[in-house]
Scaffold this motif. Structure first.
Motif, mmCIF file in Angstrom:
data_model
loop_
_atom_site.group_PDB
_atom_site.id
_atom_site.type_symbol
_atom_site.label_atom_id
_atom_site.label_comp_id
_atom_site.label_asym_id
_atom_site.label_seq_id
_atom_site.Cartn_x
_atom_site.Cartn_y
_atom_site.Cartn_z
ATOM 1 N N LEU A 175 -11.654 -56.232 -32.342
ATOM 2 C CA LEU A 175 -12.273 -56.474 -33.607
ATOM 3 C C LEU A 175 -12.141 -57.782 -33.874
ATOM 4 C CD1 LEU A 175 -10.206 -53.371 -34.966
ATOM 5 C CD2 LEU A 175 -12.710 -53.475 -35.041
ATOM 6 N N PRO A 176 -13.037 -58.237 -34.884
ATOM 7 C CA PRO A 176 -12.888 -59.527 -35.538
ATOM 8 C C PRO A 176 -11.763 -59.754 -36.179
ATOM 9 C CG PRO A 176 -14.835 -58.568 -36.005
ATOM 10 C CD PRO A 176 -13.974 -57.496 -35.540
ATOM 11 N N ALA A 177 -11.349 -61.323 -36.264
ATOM 12 C CA ALA A 177 -9.961 -61.473 -36.588
ATOM 13 C C ALA A 177 -9.955 -61.121 -38.353
ATOM 14 C CB ALA A 177 -9.407 -62.961 -36.538
ATOM 15 N N ASP A 178 -11.191 -61.264 -38.933
ATOM 16 C CA ASP A 178 -11.176 -60.939 -40.268
ATOM 17 C C ASP A 178 -11.361 -59.525 -40.716
ATOM 18 O OD1 ASP A 178 -13.682 -60.732 -39.436
ATOM 19 O OD2 ASP A 178 -14.615 -62.135 -40.917
ATOM 20 N N PHE A 179 -11.570 -58.740 -39.870
ATOM 21 C CA PHE A 179 -11.642 -57.442 -40.144
ATOM 22 C C PHE A 179 -10.362 -56.882 -40.701
ATOM 23 C CE2 PHE A 179 -11.485 -52.677 -38.861
ATOM 24 C CZ PHE A 179 -12.429 -52.120 -39.743
ATOM 25 N N VAL A 180 -10.495 -55.993 -41.791
ATOM 26 C CA VAL A 180 -9.118 -55.383 -42.211
ATOM 27 C C VAL A 180 -9.577 -53.846 -42.369
ATOM 28 C CG1 VAL A 180 -7.602 -55.001 -44.017
ATOM 29 C CG2 VAL A 180 -8.481 -57.191 -43.386
ATOM 30 N N PRO A 181 -9.113 -52.779 -41.564
ATOM 31 C CA PRO A 181 -9.323 -51.377 -41.884
ATOM 32 C C PRO A 181 -8.790 -50.893 -43.407
ATOM 33 C CG PRO A 181 -7.392 -51.689 -40.388
ATOM 34 C CD PRO A 181 -7.984 -53.053 -40.743
ATOM 35 N N ALA A 182 -9.299 -49.882 -43.783
ATOM 36 C CA ALA A 182 -9.235 -49.439 -44.941
ATOM 37 C C ALA A 182 -9.012 -47.804 -44.796
ATOM 38 C CB ALA A 182 -9.998 -49.745 -46.186
ATOM 39 N N PRO A 183 -8.026 -47.092 -45.108
ATOM 40 C CA PRO A 183 -7.879 -45.671 -45.063
ATOM 41 C C PRO A 183 -8.925 -45.008 -45.888
ATOM 42 C CG PRO A 183 -5.538 -46.495 -45.726
ATOM 43 C CD PRO A 183 -6.522 -47.759 -45.680
ATOM 44 N N ALA A 184 -9.634 -44.010 -45.523
ATOM 45 C CA ALA A 184 -10.685 -43.265 -46.070
ATOM 46 C C ALA A 184 -10.496 -41.850 -46.300
ATOM 47 C CB ALA A 184 -11.948 -43.616 -45.545
ATOM 48 N N ASP A 185 -9.952 -41.249 -45.492
ATOM 49 C CA ASP A 185 -9.756 -39.858 -45.841
ATOM 50 C C ASP A 185 -8.360 -39.308 -46.161
ATOM 51 O OD1 ASP A 185 -8.306 -40.049 -43.378
ATOM 52 O OD2 ASP A 185 -9.605 -38.822 -42.276
ATOM 53 N N GLY A 186 -7.390 -40.261 -46.547
ATOM 54 C CA GLY A 186 -6.122 -39.798 -47.013
ATOM 55 C C GLY A 186 -5.134 -39.501 -45.863
ATOM 56 N N GLU A 187 -5.535 -39.386 -44.586
ATOM 57 C CA GLU A 187 -4.857 -39.080 -43.476
ATOM 58 C C GLU A 187 -3.827 -40.267 -43.104
ATOM 59 O OE1 GLU A 187 -6.578 -37.203 -40.297
ATOM 60 O OE2 GLU A 187 -7.542 -35.484 -41.489
ATOM 61 N N VAL A 188 -4.126 -41.232 -43.609
ATOM 62 C CA VAL A 188 -3.311 -42.423 -42.918
ATOM 63 C C VAL A 188 -3.036 -43.218 -44.548
ATOM 64 C CG1 VAL A 188 -3.507 -44.798 -41.920
ATOM 65 C CG2 VAL A 188 -4.911 -42.761 -40.983
ATOM 66 N N GLU A 189 -1.414 -43.639 -44.285
ATOM 67 C CA GLU A 189 -0.902 -44.148 -45.483
ATOM 68 C C GLU A 189 -1.403 -45.481 -45.622
ATOM 69 O OE1 GLU A 189 3.654 -44.993 -46.107
ATOM 70 O OE2 GLU A 189 3.037 -43.158 -46.493
ATOM 71 N N SER A 190 -1.409 -46.245 -44.453
ATOM 72 C CA SER A 190 -1.480 -47.782 -44.589
ATOM 73 C C SER A 190 -1.702 -48.456 -42.912
ATOM 74 C CB SER A 190 -0.277 -48.595 -44.950
ATOM 75 O OG SER A 190 0.788 -48.139 -44.214
ATOM 76 N N PHE A 191 -2.207 -49.409 -42.862
ATOM 77 C CA PHE A 191 -2.533 -49.986 -41.462
ATOM 78 C C PHE A 191 -1.730 -51.345 -41.579
ATOM 79 C CE2 PHE A 191 -6.391 -47.579 -41.751
ATOM 80 C CZ PHE A 191 -6.239 -46.881 -40.834
ATOM 81 N N ALA A 192 -1.425 -51.785 -40.304
ATOM 82 C CA ALA A 192 -0.505 -53.027 -40.335
ATOM 83 C C ALA A 192 -0.971 -53.680 -38.711
ATOM 84 C CB ALA A 192 0.965 -52.863 -40.257
ATOM 85 N N LEU A 193 -1.205 -55.128 -38.851
ATOM 86 C CA LEU A 193 -1.670 -55.699 -37.602
ATOM 87 C C LEU A 193 -0.404 -56.404 -37.011
ATOM 88 C CD1 LEU A 193 -3.961 -56.771 -35.794
ATOM 89 C CD2 LEU A 193 -3.851 -58.655 -37.119
ATOM 90 N N ILE A 194 -0.083 -55.898 -35.643
ATOM 91 C CA ILE A 194 1.337 -56.428 -35.239
ATOM 92 C C ILE A 194 0.940 -57.111 -33.666
ATOM 93 C CG2 ILE A 194 2.657 -54.800 -36.290
ATOM 94 C CD1 ILE A 194 3.059 -53.129 -33.645
ATOM 95 N N PRO A 195 1.840 -58.177 -33.371
ATOM 96 C CA PRO A 195 1.483 -58.415 -31.936
ATOM 97 C C PRO A 195 1.952 -57.184 -30.858
ATOM 98 C CG PRO A 195 3.058 -59.794 -33.342
ATOM 99 C CD PRO A 195 2.885 -58.705 -33.773
ATOM 100 N N VAL A 196 1.170 -57.319 -30.089
ATOM 101 C CA VAL A 196 1.222 -56.197 -28.876
ATOM 102 C C VAL A 196 2.693 -56.169 -28.453
ATOM 103 C CG1 VAL A 196 0.514 -57.522 -26.914
ATOM 104 C CG2 VAL A 196 -0.155 -55.106 -26.939
#
Length: 281
Positions: free
Chosen positions: A208-229
């Protein structure tokens, strides 16, 4: 074997707890061996007229599986998900029936799902998008999860399901989701409270591009985080914070990235384990 390898192997062992038959009765759809039934379900099926033939409970007409599943749910035998999945006798076989996804472990039938590693390459190294499951989820609420993961509904290919889940779970446009690359297929057979899970996971990588930020859309995910592998590596090694099967997909990623040496004794054992237990059809 190195301590790190033992830590990773425990995840494979915890996802391959089923030993077949293990007191279960074989379940046939027409002439095809398809699943395994735990003892409490046998009288429920016999009461509904399913005969025992050559030691197996048999549903002669596979198209009757869907209404049978609906009847069992209506009687409180299991909780319906109100989502149909295709049913095949083997992991690579054609669909011969459909049933609510909640009934799949009840009958010990094979289920297919998709998991996607959402990867971002930054100057400070490779990063991984992870989600936290909503506390309202029926299965493993609040656990860490992939950016995109879900079952494959009836009539869908793995790619169809991936594109659907990408939009619903993380608001990923189709033009971006189509760039996902298939990388692995993982299998396991696991005893769970909901029954016998015989799962096949179709795994993908998406950069994914560095500037892409996912957004929860269906209520099944509380939040997202980008972490080092490397942080994901430590979480899988040291904790049970990820949903049980996500650990397996991440172990595959670590092997492919060389974070675990795939040619070492530990790496070979892990790779073999990801292919599934001998109990799988």
């Amino acid at each position: 074997m190195a301590p790190d390898a033992d830590a990773f192997l425990r995840h494979l062992e915890s996802c391959n707890t089923a030993r077949l038959p293990g007191g279960r009765t074989p379940f046939r759809l027409g002439d095809a061996p398809a699943g395994w039934i735990a003892p409490p379900l046998v009288p429920e099926l016999e009461q509904r007229g399913l005969p025992r033939r050559d030691g197996a409970i048999t549903l002669a007409d596979p198209t009757r599986l869907e209404p049978l599943g609906e009847d069992l749910a209506a009687c409180g035998v299991y909780g319906s998900h109100h989502e149909l999945f295709d049913v095949a006798a083997t992991a690579d076989g054609p669909a011969i029936a459909r049933v609510d996804r909640g009934a799949l472990p009840l009958f010990g039938l094979i289920a297919h799902g998709v998991h996607m590693n959402g990867l971002v390459r930054r100057p400070d190294g490779l990063h991984l998008w992870i989600g936290r499951r909503a506390t309202s989820k029926r299965l493993d609420p609040g656990k860490l999860d992939h950016l995109v993961a879900g079952g494959i509904p009836a009539g869908h290919t793995p790619q169809d399901a991936l594109h659907k889940e990408a939009a619903e779970e993380a608001s990923i446009p189709l033009s971006v989701a189509r760039r996902a690359v298939p990388v692995a297929r993982i299998r396991y057979a696991m005893d769970r409270p909901e029954g016998l899970r015989r799962d096949v996971l179709h795994c993908y990588d998406l950069e994914l591009p560095a500037d892409f930020v996912p957004a929860p859309a269906d209520g099944e995910v509380e939040s997202f985080a980008l972490i080092p592998v490397e942080d994901a590596f430590r979480i899988v090694r040291d904790t049970d914070d990820f949903k049980f099967n996500v650990n397996l997909v991440l172990i595959d990623l670590f092997l492919r990235l060389g974070l675990i040496d795939p040619d070492s004794r530990a790496g070979r054992a892990l790779r073999s384990g990801l292919a599934g237990a001998p109990a799988l059809a």
